[in-house]
Design a protein around this motif. Structure first.
Motif, PDB file in Angstrom:
ATOM      1  N   HIS A 202       9.762 -34.010 -25.877  1.00 19.43           N
ATOM      2  CA  HIS A 202       8.339 -34.221 -25.601  1.00 19.43           C
ATOM      3  C   HIS A 202       7.616 -34.477 -26.917  1.00 19.43           C
ATOM      4  O   HIS A 202       7.723 -33.681 -27.854  1.00 19.43           O
ATOM      5  N   LEU A 203       6.895 -35.585 -27.001  1.00 21.17           N
ATOM      6  CA  LEU A 203       6.150 -35.876 -28.237  1.00 21.17           C
ATOM      7  C   LEU A 203       4.914 -36.695 -27.904  1.00 21.17           C
ATOM      8  O   LEU A 203       4.985 -37.678 -27.160  1.00 21.17           O
ATOM      9  N   ASN A 204       3.786 -36.249 -28.453  1.00 21.45           N
ATOM     10  CA  ASN A 204       2.532 -36.984 -28.293  1.00 21.45           C
ATOM     11  C   ASN A 204       2.265 -37.728 -29.596  1.00 21.45           C
ATOM     12  O   ASN A 204       2.217 -37.121 -30.661  1.00 21.45           O
ATOM     13  N   PHE A 205       2.075 -39.041 -29.519  1.00 22.25           N
ATOM     14  CA  PHE A 205       1.855 -39.835 -30.732  1.00 22.25           C
ATOM     15  C   PHE A 205       0.579 -39.436 -31.458  1.00 22.25           C
ATOM     16  O   PHE A 205       0.400 -39.776 -32.619  1.00 22.25           O
ATOM     17  N   LEU A 206      -0.321 -38.743 -30.789  1.00 24.88           N
ATOM     18  CA  LEU A 206      -1.558 -38.322 -31.463  1.00 24.88           C
ATOM     19  C   LEU A 206      -1.353 -37.040 -32.272  1.00 24.88           C
ATOM     20  O   LEU A 206      -2.256 -36.624 -32.996  1.00 24.88           O
ATOM     21  N   GLU A 208      -0.466 -34.434 -35.126  1.00 24.13           N
ATOM     22  CA  GLU A 208      -0.559 -34.540 -36.588  1.00 24.13           C
ATOM     23  C   GLU A 208       0.808 -34.808 -37.206  1.00 24.13           C
ATOM     24  O   GLU A 208       0.956 -35.615 -38.113  1.00 24.13           O
ATOM     25  N   SER A 209       1.821 -34.040 -36.699  1.00 20.68           N
ATOM     26  CA  SER A 209       3.161 -34.188 -37.261  1.00 20.68           C
ATOM     27  C   SER A 209       4.142 -34.420 -36.115  1.00 20.68           C
ATOM     28  O   SER A 209       4.011 -33.831 -35.045  1.00 20.68           O
ATOM     29  N   ARG A 234      -3.000 -48.376 -35.451  1.00 18.65           N
ATOM     30  CA  ARG A 234      -2.697 -48.366 -36.892  1.00 18.65           C
ATOM     31  C   ARG A 234      -2.270 -46.973 -37.349  1.00 18.65           C
ATOM     32  O   ARG A 234      -1.305 -46.801 -38.075  1.00 18.65           O
ATOM     33  N   GLU A 235      -3.024 -45.953 -36.894  1.00 24.53           N
ATOM     34  CA  GLU A 235      -2.708 -44.571 -37.288  1.00 24.53           C
ATOM     35  C   GLU A 235      -1.300 -44.167 -36.848  1.00 24.53           C
ATOM     36  O   GLU A 235      -0.537 -43.588 -37.608  1.00 24.53           O
ATOM     37  N   CYS A 241       5.932 -44.867 -39.791  1.00 22.19           N
ATOM     38  CA  CYS A 241       6.587 -45.435 -40.988  1.00 22.19           C
ATOM     39  C   CYS A 241       7.068 -44.340 -41.930  1.00 22.19           C
ATOM     40  O   CYS A 241       8.042 -44.526 -42.656  1.00 22.19           O
ATOM     41  N   ARG A 242       6.413 -43.183 -41.917  1.00 22.45           N
ATOM     42  CA  ARG A 242       6.839 -42.078 -42.782  1.00 22.45           C
ATOM     43  C   ARG A 242       8.233 -41.588 -42.396  1.00 22.45           C
ATOM     44  O   ARG A 242       8.920 -40.959 -43.183  1.00 22.45           O
ATOM     45  N   HIS A 243       8.625 -41.830 -41.150  1.00 15.63           N
ATOM     46  CA  HIS A 243       9.947 -41.381 -40.679  1.00 15.63           C
ATOM     47  C   HIS A 243      10.993 -42.491 -40.736  1.00 15.63           C
ATOM     48  O   HIS A 243      12.151 -42.262 -40.423  1.00 15.63           O
ATOM     49  N   LEU A 244      10.539 -43.695 -41.099  1.00 16.85           N
ATOM     50  CA  LEU A 244      11.456 -44.844 -41.077  1.00 16.85           C
ATOM     51  C   LEU A 244      11.977 -45.103 -42.486  1.00 16.85           C
ATOM     52  O   LEU A 244      11.196 -45.235 -43.437  1.00 16.85           O
ATOM     53  N   ARG A 245      13.301 -45.157 -42.609  1.00 15.98           N
ATOM     54  CA  ARG A 245      13.913 -45.451 -43.903  1.00 15.98           C
ATOM     55  C   ARG A 245      13.371 -46.780 -44.439  1.00 15.98           C
ATOM     56  O   ARG A 245      13.130 -47.709 -43.657  1.00 15.98           O
TER      57      ARG A 245
END
Ligand SMILES: C[S@@+](CC[C@H](N)C(=O)[O-])C[C@H]1O[C@@H](n2cnc3c(N)ncnc32)[C@H](O)[C@@H]1O
Length: 282
Positions: A202-206, A208-209, A234-235, A241-245
């Protein structure tokens, strides 16, 4: 008033909750859709009207928190298919994987199916990579997430009608799918080999982390952004992108664009991007 009517003000009230919790846009054109989905929920709860549901939802007695999950489940649009926009799976097998195998930047190819709905996209990724694994030696891992608990339940069950499974080739079906023992049921299930390759969460794209502990090589984020306004798009992509190599691939849907968002992504194919911090894309 007709008990099945959702008034403009009620639509605005529910729409505000949905938009602030999920980022999903709620223009007036969605009022009819929300009304019919709420009518179903009102019937399930045995309430007399949408008016009663609205009163209960916004009451001080905490019903709102309890009912929130149901409201968010019914607010999402979950349309999906096996091998939807198939050129992306071809690109993954024929371009992304060979390049990854050449460099082997990590021991396991890490894939995130973001906004996986009822599981078809995640299992298509698994089938595509399992087929490649028959020829090449590598490991992969697929994380598949969604905000809707309803669709996650279906995804974990991994049972589909034969009609839904139609885009899967006969060769893949016979190798990796199980057929229902009751022929009248006309159902298939992803076999254990396929199911084991996908972890649902379960993950909500909104949020914070995102709490994703690995660096990802591939993200499929398709047909989700279309429901968000541009700032939210954009957010969310910037956070992803922070999780993408660096050098990793992001796939979005053909109906979506990241044009002009100033993100660290370089376009490499139709709706396909690579993480490149030097490319603040115009
Ligand atoms: C139309 S489906 C797309 C499914 C699949 N990616 C595809 O392309 O076939 C969109 C999915 O995004 C999910 N979604 C919408 N808002 C979300 C949010 N804020 N966080 C996580 N998932 C969300 C919905 O629950 C839904 O299952």
């Amino acid at each position: 008033m007709d008990p099945g009517t959702l008034t403009h003000q009620q639509f605005v009230d529910f729409g505000t909750v949905i938009n602030s919790r999920l980022g999903i846009k709620m223009p007036p054109s969605k009022q009819v859709m929300l009304q019919s989905r709420l009518q179903r929920r009102v019937r399930e709860l045995g309430l007399a009207s949408i008016h009663d549901y609205h009163t209960r939802f916004f009451s001080d007695e905490g019903a709102q928190e309890e009912e929130l999950e149901h409201l968010l489940n019914l607010a999402t649009t979950n349309k999906t298919d096996f091998f939807r926009e198939p050129d992306h799976f071809h690109y993954l097998a024929c371009r992304v994987l060979p390049a990854w195998l050449k460099d082997r930047p990590s021991p396991t190819l890490q894939v995130w199916c973001a906004g996986c709905s009822t599981g078809e996209e995640a299992y298509t990724l698994a089938l595509t990579l399992l087929e490649q694994q028959e020829r090449q030696d590598f490991q992969f891992d697929i994380l598949a997430t969604d905000v809707s608990t309803r669709v996650l339940h279906i995804a974990r069950e991994a049972i589909y009608t034969e009609e839904q499974a139609r885009p899967i080739t006969p060769a893949l079906k016979s190798r990796y799918l199980l057929r229902s023992t009751d022929p009248k049921a006309r159902q298939v299930r992803m076999g254990p080999e396929v199911r084991q390759r996908v972890r649902f969460g379960h993950l909500n794209f909104l949020a914070e982390s995102y709490g994703i502990p690995v660096t990802l090589d591939v993200i499929f984020f398709r047909n989700v952004m279309i429901y968000f306004d541009r700032d939210t798009q954009r957010e969310v992509v910037s956070r992803m992108c922070r999780h993408l190599r660096v050098g990793g691939h992001l796939f979005i849907a053909h109906a979506e664009t990241l044009q002009g968002m100033g993100l660290p992504l370089r376009s490499v194919g139709p709706s396909i991007y690579r993480h490149d911090p030097t490319a603040a894309q115009k």
